[in-house]
Design an enzyme around this catalytic site. Structure first.
Site, PDB file in Angstrom:
ATOM      1  N   GLN A 113     103.522  30.383 -11.627  1.00  0.00           N
ATOM      2  CA  GLN A 113     104.395  30.050 -10.483  1.00  0.00           C
ATOM      3  C   GLN A 113     105.721  30.780 -10.608  1.00  0.00           C
ATOM      4  O   GLN A 113     106.287  30.906 -11.691  1.00  0.00           O
ATOM      5  CB  GLN A 113     104.614  28.534 -10.447  1.00  0.00           C
ATOM      6  CG  GLN A 113     105.567  28.048  -9.367  1.00  0.00           C
ATOM      7  CD  GLN A 113     106.981  27.825  -9.893  1.00  0.00           C
ATOM      8  OE1 GLN A 113     107.170  27.564 -11.074  1.00  0.00           O
ATOM      9  NE2 GLN A 113     107.973  27.944  -9.022  1.00  0.00           N
ATOM     10  N   LYS A 162     103.673  27.556  -2.113  1.00  0.00           N
ATOM     11  CA  LYS A 162     103.684  26.103  -2.371  1.00  0.00           C
ATOM     12  C   LYS A 162     104.861  25.462  -1.655  1.00  0.00           C
ATOM     13  O   LYS A 162     105.999  25.890  -1.832  1.00  0.00           O
ATOM     14  CB  LYS A 162     103.809  25.864  -3.879  1.00  0.00           C
ATOM     15  CG  LYS A 162     104.090  24.421  -4.303  1.00  0.00           C
ATOM     16  CD  LYS A 162     104.123  24.309  -5.826  1.00  0.00           C
ATOM     17  CE  LYS A 162     104.274  22.881  -6.316  1.00  0.00           C
ATOM     18  NZ  LYS A 162     105.632  22.354  -6.183  1.00  0.00           N
ATOM     19  N   SER A 197     102.537  20.679   0.305  1.00  0.00           N
ATOM     20  CA  SER A 197     103.287  19.881  -0.687  1.00  0.00           C
ATOM     21  C   SER A 197     104.682  19.623  -0.146  1.00  0.00           C
ATOM     22  O   SER A 197     105.245  20.473   0.546  1.00  0.00           O
ATOM     23  CB  SER A 197     103.393  20.699  -1.986  1.00  0.00           C
ATOM     24  OG  SER A 197     104.387  20.175  -2.853  1.00  0.00           O
ATOM     25  N   HIS A 228     106.808  18.694  -2.624  1.00  0.00           N
ATOM     26  CA  HIS A 228     107.458  18.726  -3.939  1.00  0.00           C
ATOM     27  C   HIS A 228     107.569  17.293  -4.513  1.00  0.00           C
ATOM     28  O   HIS A 228     108.533  16.963  -5.195  1.00  0.00           O
ATOM     29  CB  HIS A 228     108.853  19.352  -3.806  1.00  0.00           C
ATOM     30  CG  HIS A 228     109.255  20.233  -4.949  1.00  0.00           C
ATOM     31  ND1 HIS A 228     109.287  21.598  -4.873  1.00  0.00           N
ATOM     32  CD2 HIS A 228     109.673  19.934  -6.212  1.00  0.00           C
ATOM     33  CE1 HIS A 228     109.723  22.110  -6.014  1.00  0.00           C
ATOM     34  NE2 HIS A 228     109.958  21.119  -6.856  1.00  0.00           N
ATOM     35  N   ARG A 242     110.891  15.453  -3.829  1.00  0.00           N
ATOM     36  CA  ARG A 242     112.079  15.805  -4.616  1.00  0.00           C
ATOM     37  C   ARG A 242     112.986  16.812  -3.928  1.00  0.00           C
ATOM     38  O   ARG A 242     114.068  17.115  -4.418  1.00  0.00           O
ATOM     39  CB  ARG A 242     111.645  16.394  -5.968  1.00  0.00           C
ATOM     40  CG  ARG A 242     110.890  15.416  -6.822  1.00  0.00           C
ATOM     41  CD  ARG A 242     110.179  16.095  -7.984  1.00  0.00           C
ATOM     42  NE  ARG A 242     111.056  16.509  -9.071  1.00  0.00           N
ATOM     43  CZ  ARG A 242     111.485  15.722 -10.040  1.00  0.00           C
ATOM     44  NH1 ARG A 242     111.138  14.457 -10.045  1.00  0.00           N
ATOM     45  NH2 ARG A 242     112.254  16.177 -11.009  1.00  0.00           N
ATOM     46  N   ASP A 297      99.367  18.602  -2.918  1.00  0.00           N
ATOM     47  CA  ASP A 297      99.949  17.655  -3.874  1.00  0.00           C
ATOM     48  C   ASP A 297     100.971  16.765  -3.196  1.00  0.00           C
ATOM     49  O   ASP A 297     101.315  16.969  -2.027  1.00  0.00           O
ATOM     50  CB  ASP A 297     100.536  18.352  -5.121  1.00  0.00           C
ATOM     51  CG  ASP A 297     101.931  18.956  -4.942  1.00  0.00           C
ATOM     52  OD1 ASP A 297     102.703  18.558  -4.053  1.00  0.00           O
ATOM     53  OD2 ASP A 297     102.263  19.845  -5.755  1.00  0.00           O
ATOM     54  N   VAL A 309      99.764  11.753  -5.444  1.00  0.00           N
ATOM     55  CA  VAL A 309      98.444  11.422  -5.999  1.00  0.00           C
ATOM     56  C   VAL A 309      98.620  10.651  -7.310  1.00  0.00           C
ATOM     57  O   VAL A 309      99.278  11.126  -8.233  1.00  0.00           O
ATOM     58  CB  VAL A 309      97.629  12.715  -6.252  1.00  0.00           C
ATOM     59  CG1 VAL A 309      96.317  12.409  -6.957  1.00  0.00           C
ATOM     60  CG2 VAL A 309      97.396  13.438  -4.935  1.00  0.00           C
ATOM     61  N   ARG A 316     103.498  14.410 -11.293  1.00  0.00           N
ATOM     62  CA  ARG A 316     103.971  13.356 -12.195  1.00  0.00           C
ATOM     63  C   ARG A 316     102.842  12.775 -13.045  1.00  0.00           C
ATOM     64  O   ARG A 316     103.058  12.457 -14.210  1.00  0.00           O
ATOM     65  CB  ARG A 316     104.668  12.250 -11.399  1.00  0.00           C
ATOM     66  CG  ARG A 316     106.009  12.701 -10.799  1.00  0.00           C
ATOM     67  CD  ARG A 316     106.677  11.532 -10.110  1.00  0.00           C
ATOM     68  NE  ARG A 316     107.895  11.877  -9.405  1.00  0.00           N
ATOM     69  CZ  ARG A 316     107.937  12.416  -8.189  1.00  0.00           C
ATOM     70  NH1 ARG A 316     106.812  12.685  -7.548  1.00  0.00           N
ATOM     71  NH2 ARG A 316     109.100  12.664  -7.612  1.00  0.00           N
TER      72      ARG A 316
HETATM   73  C1  LIG Z   1     109.848  16.814 -13.520  1.00  0.00           C
HETATM   74  C2  LIG Z   1     109.327  17.697 -12.417  1.00  0.00           C
HETATM   75  C3  LIG Z   1     109.645  19.051 -12.435  1.00  0.00           C
HETATM   76  C4  LIG Z   1     109.158  19.889 -11.418  1.00  0.00           C
HETATM   77  N1  LIG Z   1     109.429  21.239 -11.466  1.00  0.00           N
HETATM   78  C5  LIG Z   1     108.889  22.064 -10.543  1.00  0.00           C
HETATM   79  C6  LIG Z   1     109.067  23.477 -10.624  1.00  0.00           C
HETATM   80  O1  LIG Z   1     109.748  23.993 -11.521  1.00  0.00           O
HETATM   81  N2  LIG Z   1     108.471  24.242  -9.662  1.00  0.00           N
HETATM   82  C7  LIG Z   1     107.695  23.699  -8.678  1.00  0.00           C
HETATM   83  O2  LIG Z   1     107.156  24.428  -7.849  1.00  0.00           O
HETATM   84  N3  LIG Z   1     107.509  22.366  -8.582  1.00  0.00           N
HETATM   85  C8  LIG Z   1     108.072  21.545  -9.497  1.00  0.00           C
HETATM   86  N4  LIG Z   1     107.855  20.192  -9.396  1.00  0.00           N
HETATM   87  C9  LIG Z   1     107.047  19.650  -8.295  1.00  0.00           C
HETATM   88  C10 LIG Z   1     105.567  19.572  -8.709  1.00  0.00           C
HETATM   89  O3  LIG Z   1     105.051  20.861  -8.944  1.00  0.00           O
HETATM   90  C11 LIG Z   1     104.722  18.900  -7.636  1.00  0.00           C
HETATM   91  O4  LIG Z   1     104.885  19.551  -6.403  1.00  0.00           O
HETATM   92  C12 LIG Z   1     105.038  17.412  -7.453  1.00  0.00           C
HETATM   93  O5  LIG Z   1     105.304  16.803  -8.700  1.00  0.00           O
HETATM   94  C13 LIG Z   1     103.871  16.734  -6.763  1.00  0.00           C
HETATM   95  O6  LIG Z   1     104.144  15.392  -6.484  1.00  0.00           O
HETATM   96  P1  LIG Z   1     103.661  14.177  -7.436  1.00  0.00           P
HETATM   97  O7  LIG Z   1     104.559  14.230  -8.637  1.00  0.00           O
HETATM   98  O8  LIG Z   1     103.873  12.991  -6.590  1.00  0.00           O
HETATM   99  O9  LIG Z   1     102.232  14.450  -7.821  1.00  0.00           O
HETATM  100  C14 LIG Z   1     108.360  19.340 -10.380  1.00  0.00           C
HETATM  101  C15 LIG Z   1     108.059  17.975 -10.391  1.00  0.00           C
HETATM  102  C16 LIG Z   1     108.530  17.156 -11.380  1.00  0.00           C
HETATM  103  C17 LIG Z   1     108.151  15.699 -11.358  1.00  0.00           C
END
Ligand SMILES: Cc1cc2nc3c(=O)[nH]c(=O)nc-3n(C[C@H](O)[C@H](O)[C@H](O)COP(=O)(O)O)c2cc1C
Length: 375
Positions: free
Chosen positions: A137, A235, A257, A259, A262, A290, A293, A314
């Site tokens: 990524q 993404k 997604s 994210h 977040r 995502d 889930v 997560r």
């Molecule tokens: C602690 C943490 C760090 C993350 N860092 C990134 C990242 O560096 N790049 C990215 O594309 N997504 C990042 N994400 C998002 C995840 O790739 C993903 O999209 C998201 O966790 C999906 O939702 P869920 O946690 O409910 O499954 C991060 C998520 C978390 C929880």
């Protein structure tokens, strides 16, 4: 069965127990960083409640006791339709971070999307488990020379596809982080830039932290991605328009997604966006999904609504924090067994038999209203 035996202890008994174990082992600030969303966390909550709005349309006297749930994405074979997401700062949860995740994925027969902002260099994660670290990524931001250099590093390390995170033109408004005055130490995110010093890190990720770069366009991204033969996808797609724009820019898949709630608080549940995106993509490209889930039944619902592969964020981080590689393996084996159990009970013989007719929209039906009045 997944061809490995995962360790089960009381701390790792179920997916919700793994979450509790993980959160109890992390400091309150790190637990908040992992759990939290942006703003009022309405999108974070919506991601979960969207799954509860769908029930299963169960058929009986059909299906298989051992349904086939293997699949493939862009030539990558998967023992189940699950990938781990590119979550960065992974060393906060376990020193081995994404290296442990990749080893667990290898044993479970699935693959990792390895983050740019990770604790370990993409080459080190690939070395830990080359047959699992298949997708790298990147953030389309920062100096183009660095982006090109990263494309070459990804190719040289043997990755087979590239995931471009497009929903981070700046960092999300994370109030738990503000409340805790949580200062993310650079060593947890600079695995790919360890030898380049702080200046390089700020140059590359400056847009996330300091708004010091321009937001890239699809045209600019498409031009740069023409320089690699590797397939790629974006993404963070939340609308049919952007799904089509990424397809026009040359993407080989679509990754729906938000994210995990977040980034932009207030966007709808990713599951709702999936339904709209599937309608315009019409099977031309595979769809990754995502956000929200938390169990095998959620994976089955997302597949039924149009996802080809479901990505866990997560959930994988909980496994990592709760038990390192063994914790992530336990997450995978619980998912694998639950997905198959749900399919058998649903009367479907495999993931290819899932579709909108596998689900029913739940709501305040006349029956439930009548029951409520009766009480
Ligand atoms: C602690 C943490 C760090 C993350 N860092 C990134 C990242 O560096 N790049 C990215 O594309 N997504 C990042 N994400 C998002 C995840 O790739 C993903 O999209 C998201 O966790 C999906 O939702 P869920 O946690 O409910 O499954 C991060 C998520 C978390 C929880």
């Amino acid at each position: 069965m997944v061809a490995f035996k995962s360790v089960s202890t009381p701390e790792l008994a179920t997916l919700s127990q793994i979450r509790r174990t993980a959160l109890s082992r992390l400091s309150p600030e790190v637990a908040d960083f992992l759990e939290g969303g942006a703003g009022d966390e309405t999108t974070l909550a919506a991601n979960r409640s969207a799954f509860a709005r769908w029930g299963f349309r169960q058929r009986v006297m059909s299906g298989l006791a051992t349904p086939d749930i293997s699949t493939a994405l862009l030539g990558i074979d998967l023992a189940m339709p699950v990938l781990t997401s590119p979550f960065g700062a992974d060393g906060l949860f376990h020193p081995e971070g994404q290296k442990a995740v990749a080893r667990a994925n290898l044993n479970a027969g699935i693959a990792s999307i390895v983050p740019e902002a990770g604790t370990h260099a993409l080459e080190d994660v690939a070395e830990a488990a080359p047959k699992a670290a298949r997708i790298a990524q990147l953030h389309p931001m920062g100096p183009e020379a660095n982006f090109r250099h990263m494309l070459h590093r990804i190719e040289d390390a043997g990755y087979e596809a590239i995931c471009l995170t497009v929903d981070c033109p700046t960092g999300g408004w994370r109030e738990r982080v503000l409340r805790n005055a949580f200062d993310l130490d650079a060593r947890y995110v600079n695995g790919n830039y360890r030898n380049d010093g702080e200046t390089k890190l700020i140059e590359v990720f400056g847009q996330l932290f300091e708004r010091c770069a321009t937001v890239w366009s699809w045209e600019r991204l498409a031009g740069l991605m023409n320089e690699t033969a590797l397939p790629w996808f974006a993404k963070g797609i939340m609308t049919p328009e952007d799904a089509l724009a990424s397809e026009a820019a040359g993407a080989s898949a679509v990754y729906v997604s938000n994210h995990g709630g977040r980034q932009l608080d207030g966007v709808p549940a990713a599951l709702d966006a999936l339904i709209e995106v599937r309608e315009v993509i019409e099977g031309r490209l595979p769809i990754l999904f995502d956000s929200g889930v938390r169990r095998g039944a959620d994976v089955v619902k997302a597949l039924a609504l149009g996802a080809d592969v479901v990505v866990i964020g997560r959930l994988a981080a909980y496994g990592l924090a709760a038990g390192g590689q063994a914790g992530v393996e336990r997450v995978h084996s619980l998912l694998y067994d639950e997905i198959r159990t749900v399919l058998t009970l649903l009367g479907r013989g495999g993931v290819d038999e899932l579709g909108p007719d596998s689900l029913v929209r739940l709501g305040a039906s006349a029956v439930s209203e009548a029951l409520l009045t009766a009480h």
